[in-house]
Design an enzyme around this catalytic site. Sequence first.
Site, PDB file in Angstrom:
ATOM      1  N   HIS A  58       0.825  -1.214   0.000  1.00  9.24           N
ATOM      2  CA  HIS A  58       0.000   0.000   0.000  1.00  9.24           C
ATOM      3  C   HIS A  58       0.855   1.260   0.000  1.00  9.24           C
ATOM      4  CE1 HIS A  58      -3.338  -2.616   0.884  1.00  9.24           C
ATOM      5  NE2 HIS A  58      -2.742  -3.046   1.971  1.00  9.24           N
ATOM      6  N   HIS A 100       5.644   6.496   6.552  1.00  9.10           N
ATOM      7  CA  HIS A 100       5.308   6.053   5.207  1.00  9.10           C
ATOM      8  C   HIS A 100       4.808   7.262   4.414  1.00  9.10           C
ATOM      9  CE1 HIS A 100       1.507   5.799   7.463  1.00  9.10           C
ATOM     10  NE2 HIS A 100       1.015   6.344   6.359  1.00  9.10           N
ATOM     11  N   HIS A 126       2.282   8.979   1.007  1.00  7.70           N
ATOM     12  CA  HIS A 126       1.134   8.916   0.105  1.00  7.70           C
ATOM     13  C   HIS A 126       1.427   9.844  -1.062  1.00  7.70           C
ATOM     14  CE1 HIS A 126      -1.378   6.896   3.193  1.00  7.70           C
ATOM     15  NE2 HIS A 126      -0.679   7.633   4.027  1.00  7.70           N
ATOM     16  N   HIS A 168       3.842  10.578   6.554  1.00  7.24           N
ATOM     17  CA  HIS A 168       3.230  10.361   7.871  1.00  7.24           C
ATOM     18  C   HIS A 168       4.216   9.650   8.790  1.00  7.24           C
ATOM     19  CE1 HIS A 168      -1.112  10.464   6.112  1.00  7.24           C
ATOM     20  NE2 HIS A 168      -0.607  11.662   6.289  1.00  7.24           N
ATOM     21  N   THR A 189      -5.835   6.712   8.007  1.00  8.35           N
ATOM     22  CA  THR A 189      -6.386   6.986   6.667  1.00  8.35           C
ATOM     23  C   THR A 189      -6.419   5.728   5.806  1.00  8.35           C
ATOM     24  OG1 THR A 189      -4.225   7.572   5.738  1.00  8.35           O
ATOM     25  CG2 THR A 189      -5.522   9.354   6.739  1.00  8.35           C
ATOM     26  N   THR A 190      -6.046   4.599   6.388  1.00  3.72           N
ATOM     27  CA  THR A 190      -6.135   3.313   5.688  1.00  3.72           C
ATOM     28  C   THR A 190      -6.901   2.349   6.578  1.00  3.72           C
ATOM     29  OG1 THR A 190      -4.041   2.593   6.689  1.00  3.72           O
ATOM     30  CG2 THR A 190      -3.911   3.599   4.506  1.00  3.72           C
TER      31      THR A 190
END
Length: 294
Positions: free
Chosen positions: A94, A119, A121, A145, A226-227
Amino acid sequence: MPLRSLHAAAVLLLVVLKEQPSNPAPLNGSKWTYIGSDGEESWSKSYPSCGGLTQSPIDLHDDILQYNASLVPLGFQGYSESANQQFVLTNNGHSVKVKLPKDMHIQGLGARYNASQLHLHWGDQKEPHGSEHTVGGKHFAAELHMVYYNSDLYPSASIAIDKPEGLAVLAVFIEMGSFNPSYDKIFSHLEDVKYKGQEVSIPGFSIEELLPKRPEEYYRYQGSLTTPPCYPTVLWTVFRNPVEISQQQLMDLETALYCTRVDDPSPREMINNFRQVQKFEERLVYVSFRSEEK
Ligand SMILES: *[C@@H]1O[C@H](CO)[C@@H](O)[C@H](O)[C@H]1NC(C)=O
Ligand SMILES: *[C@@H]1O[C@H](CO)[C@@H](O)[C@H](O)[C@H]1NC(C)=O
Ligand SMILES: *[C@@H]1O[C@H](CO)[C@@H](O)[C@H](O)[C@H]1NC(C)=O
């Protein structure tokens, strides 16, 4: 503040409702994606919190912002010591993730929050606007993040993840500009983790280098992962000022990785791995800065 206690009650209620037969295993959960039939519209089928209250990310716009003088600068402890260690970089299907040393922690959030991982995005080459939070409706190119857990209350991130006051995330907006040697300490290893499940050790560096200028200027609100599983347990700190990376660095991030394993006959590129902004009702975002200081 009534709004705040209402919100606290809502979170508590949600947690109580959720804590039935200790987290029923999600049905084929790890299959979630950002597009297609397992895309974000269907996350809540396997992960009820994704359809619940106080979700993230959100749009940060003037109507919901309130200056709050009690938002002091955060202390970043153990950040430079991290330079002496190796970090593990992982493609989890992801995003690309760096496991952070536990002696890294934040001060200034009431409790002590130990570091867990960071991680990113991002978008894609055609539409390089893949930040999760937006400001006045506008996306930045990407977003970093850093995830922490409340180590005063809980022994690990995986235990804290669905608990009240469990997590804190620091979010850094990323925009296109000049080359960023600090971010390159991650980006230069992306080729080694192109496929899901791949992992590589990288030389440590001071994580503080990844923070933007004037980190004392930030947005603060109570939201969620957010996941999936989207637990509403995150105290968000979104820094006001973006960092810059070069066009080439952004392109590397947008093109290097796949969501699929190395031997998957139908490879899927890891692009546009950001969630749409969520409804933001009955909530305020506190800001540590006065907006006329632009
Ligand atoms: C999970 O997926 C597998 C294979 O795709 C399928 O056989 C199984 O029935 C699914 N399980 C559930 C609970 O949906
Ligand atoms: C400022 O923020 C704190 C928590 O960070 C909150 O308890 C307080 O009520 C806020 N003050 C105002 C005036 O909203
Ligand atoms: C948090 O970090 C401190 C310092 O490294 C450590 O002593 C403590 O055990 C950590 N907390 C947890 C829950 O691992």
